[in-house]
Design an enzyme around this catalytic site. Structure first.
Site, PDB file in Angstrom:
ATOM      1  N   LEU A  16       0.846  -1.203   0.000  1.00 21.75           N
ATOM      2  CA  LEU A  16       0.000   0.000   0.000  1.00 21.75           C
ATOM      3  C   LEU A  16       0.880   1.253   0.000  1.00 21.75           C
ATOM      4  CD1 LEU A  16      -2.687   1.562   0.358  1.00 21.75           C
ATOM      5  CD2 LEU A  16      -2.519   1.153   2.818  1.00 21.75           C
TER       6      LEU A  16
ATOM      7  N   GLU B 106       3.588   4.113  -0.334  1.00 24.75           N
ATOM      8  CA  GLU B 106       4.574   4.520  -1.348  1.00 24.75           C
ATOM      9  C   GLU B 106       5.388   5.682  -0.791  1.00 24.75           C
ATOM     10  OE1 GLU B 106       2.715   5.356  -5.093  1.00 24.75           O
ATOM     11  OE2 GLU B 106       1.807   3.360  -5.203  1.00 24.75           O
TER      12      GLU B 106
ATOM     13  N   GLY C  47       1.819   8.018   2.114  1.00 25.88           N
ATOM     14  CA  GLY C  47       1.885   7.397   3.445  1.00 25.88           C
ATOM     15  C   GLY C  47       0.510   7.477   4.082  1.00 25.88           C
TER      16      GLY C  47
ATOM     17  N   ARG D 183      15.422  -4.988  42.843  1.00 25.23           N
ATOM     18  CA  ARG D 183      16.429  -3.922  42.933  1.00 25.23           C
ATOM     19  C   ARG D 183      16.279  -3.169  44.262  1.00 25.23           C
ATOM     20  NH1 ARG D 183      21.214  -1.595  41.289  1.00 25.23           N
ATOM     21  NH2 ARG D 183      21.021   0.666  41.089  1.00 25.23           N
TER      22      ARG D 183
ATOM     23  N   GLY E 197      16.409   2.392  35.553  1.00 25.09           N
ATOM     24  CA  GLY E 197      17.510   3.348  35.703  1.00 25.09           C
ATOM     25  C   GLY E 197      18.539   3.172  34.603  1.00 25.09           C
ATOM     26  N   GLY E 198      19.798   3.281  34.949  1.00 27.46           N
ATOM     27  CA  GLY E 198      20.886   3.189  33.964  1.00 27.46           C
ATOM     28  C   GLY E 198      20.873   1.872  33.212  1.00 27.46           C
TER      29      GLY E 198
ATOM     30  N   GLU F 270       0.514   1.072  10.057  1.00 30.38           N
ATOM     31  CA  GLU F 270      -0.920   0.785   9.842  1.00 30.38           C
ATOM     32  C   GLU F 270      -1.804   1.970  10.236  1.00 30.38           C
ATOM     33  OE1 GLU F 270      -2.586  -3.051  10.202  1.00 30.38           O
ATOM     34  OE2 GLU F 270      -0.645  -4.022  10.218  1.00 30.38           O
TER      35      GLU F 270
ATOM     36  N   SER G 215      -0.992   7.598  14.702  1.00 33.90           N
ATOM     37  CA  SER G 215      -1.963   7.959  15.756  1.00 33.90           C
ATOM     38  C   SER G 215      -2.845   9.109  15.274  1.00 33.90           C
ATOM     39  CB  SER G 215      -1.229   8.364  17.035  1.00 33.90           C
ATOM     40  OG  SER G 215      -0.577   7.235  17.571  1.00 33.90           O
TER      41      SER G 215
HETATM   42  N1  COS Z   1     -13.514   0.181   4.917  1.00 30.92           N
HETATM   43  C1  COS Z   1     -13.929   0.219   3.622  1.00 30.92           C
HETATM   44  N2  COS Z   1     -13.885   1.332   2.869  1.00 30.92           N
HETATM   45  C2  COS Z   1     -13.404   2.453   3.446  1.00 30.92           C
HETATM   46  C3  COS Z   1     -12.962   2.490   4.783  1.00 30.92           C
HETATM   47  C4  COS Z   1     -13.042   1.281   5.526  1.00 30.92           C
HETATM   48  N3  COS Z   1     -12.647   1.221   6.806  1.00 30.92           N
HETATM   49  N4  COS Z   1     -12.529   3.725   5.074  1.00 30.92           N
HETATM   50  C5  COS Z   1     -12.708   4.465   3.962  1.00 30.92           C
HETATM   51  N5  COS Z   1     -13.239   3.688   2.982  1.00 30.92           N
HETATM   52  C6  COS Z   1     -13.613   4.111   1.625  1.00 30.92           C
HETATM   53  C7  COS Z   1     -14.569   5.283   1.668  1.00 30.92           C
HETATM   54  O1  COS Z   1     -15.894   4.845   1.777  1.00 30.92           O
HETATM   55  C8  COS Z   1     -14.305   5.962   0.351  1.00 30.92           C
HETATM   56  O2  COS Z   1     -15.011   5.290  -0.656  1.00 30.92           O
HETATM   57  P1  COS Z   1     -15.476   6.039  -2.021  1.00 30.92           P
HETATM   58  O3  COS Z   1     -14.226   6.626  -2.637  1.00 30.92           O
HETATM   59  O4  COS Z   1     -16.047   4.943  -2.859  1.00 30.92           O
HETATM   60  O5  COS Z   1     -16.441   7.097  -1.617  1.00 30.92           O
HETATM   61  C9  COS Z   1     -12.824   5.712   0.118  1.00 30.92           C
HETATM   62  O6  COS Z   1     -12.466   4.592   0.934  1.00 30.92           O
HETATM   63  C10 COS Z   1     -11.985   6.904   0.500  1.00 30.92           C
HETATM   64  O7  COS Z   1     -12.283   7.215   1.841  1.00 30.92           O
HETATM   65  P2  COS Z   1     -11.876   8.617   2.463  1.00 30.92           P
HETATM   66  O8  COS Z   1     -12.460   9.712   1.608  1.00 30.92           O
HETATM   67  O9  COS Z   1     -12.223   8.584   3.913  1.00 30.92           O
HETATM   68  O10 COS Z   1     -10.317   8.597   2.235  1.00 30.92           O
HETATM   69  P3  COS Z   1      -9.229   9.668   2.575  1.00 30.92           P
HETATM   70  O11 COS Z   1      -8.372   9.830   1.393  1.00 30.92           O
HETATM   71  O12 COS Z   1      -9.844  10.865   3.228  1.00 30.92           O
HETATM   72  O13 COS Z   1      -8.324   8.873   3.632  1.00 30.92           O
HETATM   73  C11 COS Z   1      -7.607   7.980   5.701  1.00 30.92           C
HETATM   74  C12 COS Z   1      -8.764   8.463   4.840  1.00 30.92           C
HETATM   75  C13 COS Z   1      -6.629   9.087   6.049  1.00 30.92           C
HETATM   76  C14 COS Z   1      -8.284   7.457   6.960  1.00 30.92           C
HETATM   77  C15 COS Z   1      -6.889   6.808   4.971  1.00 30.92           C
HETATM   78  O14 COS Z   1      -6.196   7.263   3.823  1.00 30.92           O
HETATM   79  C16 COS Z   1      -5.930   6.084   5.857  1.00 30.92           C
HETATM   80  O15 COS Z   1      -6.324   5.214   6.632  1.00 30.92           O
HETATM   81  N6  COS Z   1      -4.597   6.438   5.760  1.00 30.92           N
HETATM   82  C17 COS Z   1      -3.573   5.717   6.464  1.00 30.92           C
HETATM   83  C18 COS Z   1      -3.144   4.558   5.672  1.00 30.92           C
HETATM   84  C19 COS Z   1      -2.421   3.573   6.490  1.00 30.92           C
HETATM   85  O16 COS Z   1      -2.889   3.117   7.521  1.00 30.92           O
HETATM   86  N7  COS Z   1      -1.255   3.199   6.018  1.00 30.92           N
HETATM   87  C20 COS Z   1      -0.430   2.305   6.740  1.00 30.92           C
HETATM   88  C21 COS Z   1      -0.031   1.211   5.902  1.00 30.92           C
HETATM   89  S1  COS Z   1       1.026   0.185   6.831  1.00 30.92           S
HETATM   90  S2  COS Z   1       0.316  -1.486   6.343  1.00 30.92           S
END
Ligand code: COS
Length: 383
Positions: A125, A127, A131, A271, A342-343, A366, A369
């Protein structure tokens, strides 16, 4: 209301705890120091049944509920973050999308080896420029006859460049939607496909014994049938997968916090300073009391979120809450644990030093926060 675990869940917890104490604790420090992924412990974790835990037995899984998987992850994380990361990424992110969205043919082809731990699978996911803004994926997949031609790259992908990695699920732009936004689809790319390279990343602060990679796609051609589910559903699939994945990150926070607490309590009782165990000073006893309280609360919210998932009820908000809370609880517990040591807590010889470093990932991976707070704010109607 019943807060007790089933007998099977208790047995699972005890067997994973024994395993982690006996097989992981003795090697965790050295693997962390050498920044080495261990195929030996991977094999042992596979023999214990830690892969494909929530997958139906039909595909070689263990057919357990989600809470059992979370308990197992928590127990591994109580001893070591890197090994818990391997398990969590394999189950939630590697196996998860294939199991939830794969065709029967894809499930039959890939899941049995992933569930037996003979193979691992990555979740592509993130890139370099996508992020938190995960839907801003730049990797493209262009249709050419009966193939997709993929170009682009991914970063910070767990389990994607081990010797046993058999492929990755990658989010790609496959066109434009009617509303003008990119059409995003998930495509399965097998290891060894020409034009696909996974390079191991080194120099990490944390999870040093887990495998992290950059992925490169250079005119990488895969058959059209490698699309996961319907075209254009990729972002939904990834978000849905992350809802479950966030529970396993929560488990890592909870288990890590418990590990910090166990080590800190033991050390504080042994300790001696000013003629008595340091746990007998109220300032320290209160730290331990706060840790015990926070861990108890964190466990309740995490298990409740898992229960919702197992009941097939909506759980996105609770998953974000559990992930956010458990990772921040571990932050405070790791901080207290080092302080109480501690240390010595600053030395690699003591496990709390590793917990302190490993914790940081949980507030970033994932979904940071900050992203969890966005998700919660939206789901409570505040944003
Ligand atoms: N389950 C299913 N679909 C979801 C969903 C969920 N939990 N959350 C959002 N969607 C869908 C929305 O319904 C929306 O659908 P449509 O485009 O068809 O309307 C689409 O995804 C986009 O949703 P949204 O507009 O909320 O997306 P944003 O770009 O505003 O992003 C966040 C929302 C920031 C919450 C999201 O990009 C995110 O979780 N970012 C972090 C990514 C992450 O965790 N990366 C870590 C990877 S390490 S493995």
């Amino acid at each position: 209301m019943d807060f007790s675990l089933s007998m099977e869940q208790e047995i699972l917890r005890n067997s994973v705890r024994d395993f982690a104490e006996n097989e992981i604790r003795p090697v965790a420090k050295e693997l962390d120091e050498k920044e080495t992924f261990s195929y030996e412990t991977m094999q042992k974790m596979a023999e214990l049944g830690l892969f494909g835990m929530f997958v139906s037995e039909k595909y070689g899984g263990q057919g357990m509920d989600y809470i059992s998987y979370i308990i197992a992850t928590e127990e591994i994380a109580r001893i070591d973050g890197s090994h818990a990361a391997t398990v969590a990424a394999a189950n939630s992110l590697g196996i998860g999308p294939l199991y939830y969205f794969g065709s029967e043919e894809q499930k039959q082809k890939y899941l049995p080896k992933l569930c037996s731990g003979e193979a691992l699978w990555g979740f592509g996911l993130t890139e370099p420029d996508a992020g938190s803004d995960a839907s801003n994926s730049k990797t493209t997949a262009v249709s050419d006859g009966d193939q997709w031609v993929i170009n682009g790259s991914k970063i910070f992908i767990t389990n994607a460049s081990t010797e046993i990695t058999s492929g990755v699920t990658s989010l790609c732009r496959t066109g434009s939607r009617e509303d003008g936004r990119p059409e995003l689809s998930c495509i399965l790319i097998e290891a060894g496909t020409p034009g696909f390279e996974a390079r191991e990343m080194h120099g990490k602060l944390m999870w040093r014994a887990s495998n992290t990679s950059e992925l490169y796609f250079d005119d990488c051609r895969v058959p059209k049938k490698n699309m996961l589910g319907p075209r254009g559903n990729g972002f939904h699939q990834m978000m849905q997968t992350l809802d479950g994945g966030r529970l396993s990150i929560g488990a890592m926070g909870l288990g890590g916090a418990q590990g910090c607490y166990d080590l800190a309590l033991k050390y504080s009782r042994e300790r001696t300073q000013f003629g008595k165990p340091i746990s007998n000073f109220q300032v320290n006893a209160f730290k331990l009391a706060d840790m015990a309280l926070e861990i108890e609360c964190a466990r309740l919210i995490l298990y409740k979120a898992c229960w919702l998932r197992d009941q097939k009820k909506p759980f996105s908000k609770e998953a974000a809450m559990a992930k956010l809370n458990c990772s921040e609880v571990m932050y405070r517990c790791a901080n207290h644990a080092v302080q109480l040591h501690g240390g010595y807590g600053l030395m690699k010889e003591y496990d709390v030093e590793r917990f302190y470093r490993d914790q940081k990932l949980l507030e970033i991976g994932e979904g940071t926060s900050e992203v969890q707070r966005i998700v919660i704010s939206r789901l409570i109607g505040a944003l």
